[in-house]
Structure formats: C-alpha cells, structure tokens
Design an enzyme around this catalytic site. Structure first.
Site, PDB file in Angstrom:
ATOM      1  CG  HIS A  66      -0.395   0.187   2.528  1.00  0.00           C
ATOM      2  ND1 HIS A  66      -0.240   1.431   3.091  1.00  0.00           N
ATOM      3  CD2 HIS A  66       0.072  -0.693   3.454  1.00  0.00           C
ATOM      4  CE1 HIS A  66       0.281   1.304   4.306  1.00  0.00           C
ATOM      5  NE2 HIS A  66       0.487   0.025   4.554  1.00  0.00           N
ATOM      6  CD  GLU A 208      -2.586  -1.458   5.550  1.00  0.00           C
ATOM      7  OE1 GLU A 208      -2.446  -2.460   6.252  1.00  0.00           O
ATOM      8  OE2 GLU A 208      -2.341  -0.299   5.978  1.00  0.00           O
ATOM      9  CD  GLU A 209      -1.783   2.701   7.487  1.00  0.00           C
ATOM     10  OE1 GLU A 209      -2.343   2.166   8.462  1.00  0.00           O
ATOM     11  OE2 GLU A 209      -0.564   2.579   7.254  1.00  0.00           O
ATOM     12  CG  HIS A 315       0.512   3.689  12.460  1.00  0.00           C
ATOM     13  ND1 HIS A 315      -0.831   3.455  12.506  1.00  0.00           N
ATOM     14  CD2 HIS A 315       0.937   3.039  11.337  1.00  0.00           C
ATOM     15  CE1 HIS A 315      -1.194   2.698  11.484  1.00  0.00           C
ATOM     16  NE2 HIS A 315      -0.134   2.425  10.767  1.00  0.00           N
TER      17      HIS A 315
END
Lengths: 343, 327
Positions: A66, A208-209, A315
């Site tokens: 991604h 994707e997140e 993240h």
C-alpha cells in the site's frame, strides 16, 4: 545512499494521506513505467504495473504494497482560524503534539499543531496526555481566510522528510509503507534481469490504513494464482516485546501462520536460504492485519505470502527502516516469482 | 412526506425481519418504477430503467431491537441486542414484538453501580406469571423493537426508528418524483445494516453499479456539552466525507457538492467518528464501487426517540434528485 535508498527518500517525500491518494498516484505510476509493459491507475487510484511473462500460457502473480499513509483530516474550521481535526488511519495523539504539518486545502498550507507551554499547564494536568479533540492546527490565518482556503474533509500530512541515519537507515513519515513500494520497484528491476514465465501485476494499493480497502478491489479485478503482500512489521525497540519485533538490517521477515499459504511460504524460505538472502521468521497467529487477509479470501482464494520490512516507531512521523531489508525483500520476491514452477 | 415517514417508522422490522417494511415500500412504489425485485438477503430493489450510468441509492430498512435468548420459570425474558443498543438508555423502555406483545425493560435492582448494568443484568417483563404463559406470546429467538410515536413539532420529527426509515422515506419520495434522467437508478432498500452492513453487500454485487450512495443518518454536534462535530440539525443534508466504514470517493463527494451548489441547496460536510453506513460495504464490493453518502443530521441515534429536521429531509430529496440527474 544507494539507488534503492534514494528512491525510498523520494517516496517518503510524497504525500498520499489514506483515502486521498489521487495526488500521488501518477508519481507512483512514473516509477513503475520504465520497467513495465503497461501501467494503469484504477478508479480507486490503485497503481497497477503489468509485466508480461515469457510463457505461452502464463499464470499470474499479484504483488501488493500500500502507498497510502496515515495523517489527519480537518473536521472544523473555527471562527478564530484554528482547525479541529481527527485521525485518518491509526494516529496516536501522544505522538503528534508540536508537529509541523501541511494542510492540503485549496493550496498546500504550512501549519503547526500548537501545544500549551509547560508554564501554563495547571499542576493537575502535568504529565497527562492531551486528547485529539483538544488539539488544534494553527495555519496562521484568521478565520475568514482559513474558511476560504480550507474545507472540512481536507487532508493533513506530517512534515517529516526522510533523513539518512547511520547503517543505511532512513527515518521519516510514511516508511509504512513506502518502503514496501520501494520493494515493488526493486522487484520490477530484478525481474528485468531474470526470465519469468508468469504475468506479474505489481500494485501500489490505496486505503490500507482505513481497513485494507484498496486490496479488496485489486484482488477481485486481477485473478491471481499467487499473491505476495509487502508491508512493514515492528522493528526492535528498547521497550517493546522481543517476540513481536524484528531487528533492522537482519533481512526480510517472512510471515508464517494460518493466513499464509504453507507450501509457498516454505518454498520461499528455502529459496532465501539457497540464495543467501537475509531473512527472519515472523510468526503471525492472527489475520496479520495486512492485505494478506484480503488475498486469502478473495474470489476462490489466492494463496498468499507475506513479506515484511522491519520498521521502528510505526505510525509516527519518524518511522525508521533499513534500506538493506528493502533490497532483500525485493530480491527474494523477484527470485521466487522467476523460479516459480507451474503446477 | 410526514405520512410516508410515519408509516415507515411505525412498521416492524428489526435486522433480519425486514419483510413488513419491504412490503410497505413495494406498495408505495408499485407502478412508479419499472421493476421491483427482492434478492436472497431480502433486499428490496426498485429499478428505474435507463441507458446511462447505473446508480445505486441505498437506505436500510432494518431497525435496532432485542432478541429473546431465554425465558425463566417466572415468565421473565432475558435478551440480547440486535444492533447497537446503549444499555442504560433502554432501561424502562417499552418494546413490542411482531405479534403486538408489549414488554418493559428493567434490571436486577441489587446492583451497586449503574455502570454495571449490562444487558445480561436486564430482563423484559411482559406481565406473564410463568414460563408457559410467556411462551404462549413469545418464543426464544423472537425479536422486539422500541415503542414510540412519530410526531412533528417545530419543524422537527421525533420518532423511533428514524434510523433509517428516514432514508427509506427519502428514497421513496425521490422515486415517486420520477427524476428525468437517462441514468438507470436503483432504489435499494437494504437489510441487516445494523448488524454489519450485510444486505448492501449482496445488493451491490448483484447490481454492480457505477456509483453508489448510502442515505442514512449521522450524528450532530449541537446538543449541550456533546462531542465536537461540525454538523447541526437544520443546517441541510450532510454530504459524507468520512465515517468509520468509508471515506467517500472524491468523485462522488464532488458530484454531490456540485449538485447542491447548482440548485442552491443548503448542505453540510460530514465526518462522523463513530458508526458506519452501507457505503462501507458497497465500496469494497467486487472490483470496487465509488461510493459516498447523504446523511440526515439526527440527534439521539439508536435511542427510542430520534430527532431530525424536516427541512433537512426535504432538501435531501432535492439533492438526491439533482444528483441522479446530473451524474
């Protein structure tokens, strides 16, 4: 830095906050084009590079990584000109105080997430984490100008350009998962040096997140005989459990677990040994939290391999990876695709 | 419009038991669309044929409720939730089963802290004196929904099950107005949204539309000391940017904003931190379907009395009509 490192730095400088990747899709396509027979961008902005196989009756391999990144989304423009926001993807409020950001409004606007000076924090609040609802982005404008330039729903990305560190390491925002995208380019380069029978679809996926969204459409639209997912796993950190983290620079992490196809996984580990490509084993008891979970149950089911690049501080805006691991990932995937015997 | 809303809101239809709602809507739209069909999940699909784009408009028919899990020897019912039920808010509420049996929800009173009153500590009293007496009216597995009037007051509508009979009413009204367009419009009344956006998934796969919208409710940020949200009752229908299930496709979002601006329809932009909509399951169906939503700002979602503004509802019909024509 080597070619792969320079590429990763370029990728880390792009901004593609999850759900609004359209601003970066063409740039990703440009990176694929020199190595592909065809590059397409689908209506969800997944970027699909196609490299035809040499067999008359080719199988198909789908490789996804991604390219969206976590960020913020403007939820309200206050009369004072301050912007309220919430998370786009998994953002830890503790990790964003005093960050520099770009608000992607009518034009890109520089902003800062203001925090209260220690002098003004009442004693009972010292040491307490600030909630995202209580934070604001300050773009320096008054309310009128802010409302003209910024709209609810505009995305915000972190300013944290990739920095080289010792030992071939790079730190910055969006190493999750631009390092995976860099590995996709490595695969394409490698495949150009090898003979491969199968058609290869190398896809930089979106959203994707937000819940593996891009992978749903890609795994439906491309009928694949083998899926390979490339993402990041947790790098080793002083205060993290050692059984869930993997050292940087020690190679690609090959996932083993119920979601992952046993036969392909065993075979790729064997290949890594034979080719002396550095690798580590990543036991995944659950659904892996990656696109592999989508591949597994797409259409009639795609046998899937998960290769991960260890990344520290996932993240945050200072995610750190080692370029050597990216190269190992690309090499291993490419060699496996090229050496695939049709069943 | 109010009559349609009232009729739909008062029709029994917890998740998995939407047939009465589907029959009511079929009755309203018979002769007004080219085709009415039902799929295996119970979705009601009403088609206005056309040669242009295939547009799917989805509103869910199901409402939240309870399901009976056990009947004790004294005739009290234990129950589980169908959809998201806030435990403390259902205390003292009346519920009604499909056969008209009414019950009252209460709790085991020997609890120290009301925070510990979970559904497992609650029961429903239907006035039965024994298990046998209770079983003559209710069986394990039967579902019940909130009891509550549908009223109009100060331009607002207060009712049970506004979520999402308001969306159904908006679709019905839009279909009745028969917007002039070459596009093929699918008015889809979906099932089982409250238990995981399930009906919309198969409906979308069966239709494979070019674009899809979910018409549902969203929270507001305009009641005392609530969570911040830049949406208010009466501010116009909300064009979805993001909820927990979907981030609206930029093309769909832009088309909606353009439609609102063209017709000078007031609108707001919605970012809802909790809760999802049918758009969430539609957009990942098959090869991916660009999706978005129009939401009706609604106070007290999932409570026995929900509140929306009638102007927002009427403006949503206008916006939807313009969207169908212009995309």
């Amino acid at each position: 830095m080597n070619e792969c490192g320079e590429l990763l730095k370029k990728l880390g400088s792009l901004s593609a906050v999850t759900g609004r990747e359209n601003r970066a899709s063409e740039k990703i396509a440009e990176l694929f084009r020199p190595y592909c027979d065809e590059v397409k961008i689908d209506h969800f902005f997944n970027v699909i590079g196609i490299k035809k196989g040499q067999s008359e009756n080719p199988g198909s391999v789908l490789v996804t990584a991604h390219y969206d990144e976590i960020g913020l989304i403007v939820t309200e423009i206050e009369d004072s000109g301050f912007l309220r926001f919430s998370a786009a993807g998994g953002v830890d409020p503790k990790a964003i105080g005093a960050m520099e950001v770009i608000v992607h409004g009518k034009k890109d606007l520089f902003g800062v997430i203001g925090t209260k000076p220690p002098h003004l924090i009442p004693p009972e609040d010292v040491g307490k984490a600030v909630k995202m609802d209580d934070m604001r982005i300050d773009i320096g404008y008054d309310g009128k100008k802010a409302k003209e330039l910024v709209s609810i729903g505009d995305m915000v990305s972190f300013v944290s350009p990739p920095q080289e560190l010792l030992n071939n390491r790079i730190a910055g925002k969006s190493m999750d998962n631009r390092s995976g995208v860099a590995a996709l380019v490595e695969i394409l380069k490698e495949l150009n040096k090898l003979r491969h029978d199968d058609d290869v679809y190398v896809v930089a996926t979106v959203q994707e997140e937000l819940g593996l969204i891009g992978a749903f459409s890609v795994t439906y639209n491309i009928k694949a005989d083998l899926g390979i997912v490339i993402d990041v796993c947790h790098g080793d950190m002083p205060d993290a459990p050692s059984d869930e983290t993997f050292p940087l620079g020690k190679g690609v992490a090959v996932a083993v677990g119920p979601v992952l196809d046993r036969r392909h996984t065993k075979a790729i580990i064997k290949l890594a040994k034979e080719e002396k490509i550095p690798y580590q084993i990543d036991p995944e008891t659950g659904d892996t939290g990656t696109e592999a979970a989508v591949h597994e149950v797409a259409r009639e089911g795609i046998p899937v391999i998960l290769l991960s690049i260890p990344s520290k501080y996932m993240h945050t805006a200072v995610e750190m990876v080692c370029v050597d691991d990216v190269i190992a990932t690309g090499r291993l995937a490419a060699r496996y695709i090229a050496g695939r015997v049709k069943e | 419009m109010f009559d349609i809303i009232k009729t739909l809101a008062q029709t029994f239809g917890p998740s998995g038991n939407e047939k009465k709602v589907a029959d009511t809507i079929s009755g309203m739209l018979r002769g007004k669309v080219d085709e009415i069909r039902t799929d295996a999940m119970g979705n009601l699909i009403c088609v206005k044929k056309g040669s242009g784009k295939k547009i799917m408009l989805a509103a869910h028919m199901d409402e939240i409720g309870i399901i009976v899990s056990y009947i004790d020897e004294k005739g009290f019912l234990r129950f589980g939730n169908i959809g998201g039920l806030p435990p403390l808010i259902i205390l003292g509420q009346r519920v009604v089963f499909e056969n008209g049996t009414v019950g009252v929800i209460w709790y085991e009173e020997n609890i120290d802290n009301m925070k510990n009153v979970t559904l497992g500590k609650m029961f429903i009293d239907i006035g039965a004196g024994s298990r046998e007496e209770a079983e003559r009216l209710v069986k394990v597995g039967d579902m019940a929904v909130f009891v509550g009037d549908t009223v109009e007051q100060n331009g607002k509508i207060i009712s049970k099950s506004i979520d999402d009979r308001i969306g159904c009413a908006i679709l019905v009204e839009t279909a009745l107005r028969q917007p002039e367009t070459d596009n093929e419009v699918y008015y889809v009344f979906t099932t089982q949204e409250e238990v995981g956006l399930r009906g919309a998934k198969t409906a979308a796969f069966g239709i494979l539309p070019d674009l899809a919208l979910a018409i549902d409710v969203c929270d507001t940020g305009d009641i005392p000391n609530c969570n911040p949200m830049a949406v208010k009752l009466g501010g116009g229908p909300a064009i979805k940017i993001k909820d927990r299930s979907v981030i609206a496709h930029p093309l769909v979002k832009d088309l909606l904003v353009k439609a609102a601006k063209n017709k000078k329809i007031p609108y707001q932009l919605e970012i809802m931190k909790d809760g999802g909509t049918d758009a969430g399951s539609i957009h990942t169906t098959a090869g991916g379907i660009p999706s978005g939503g129009i939401s009706i700002p609604c106070r007290f979602i999932h409570d026995a009395a929900e509140m929306v503004d009638l102007n927002d509802v009427n403006n949503a019909v206008k916006l939807l009509t313009e969207f169908v024509k212009s995309c």
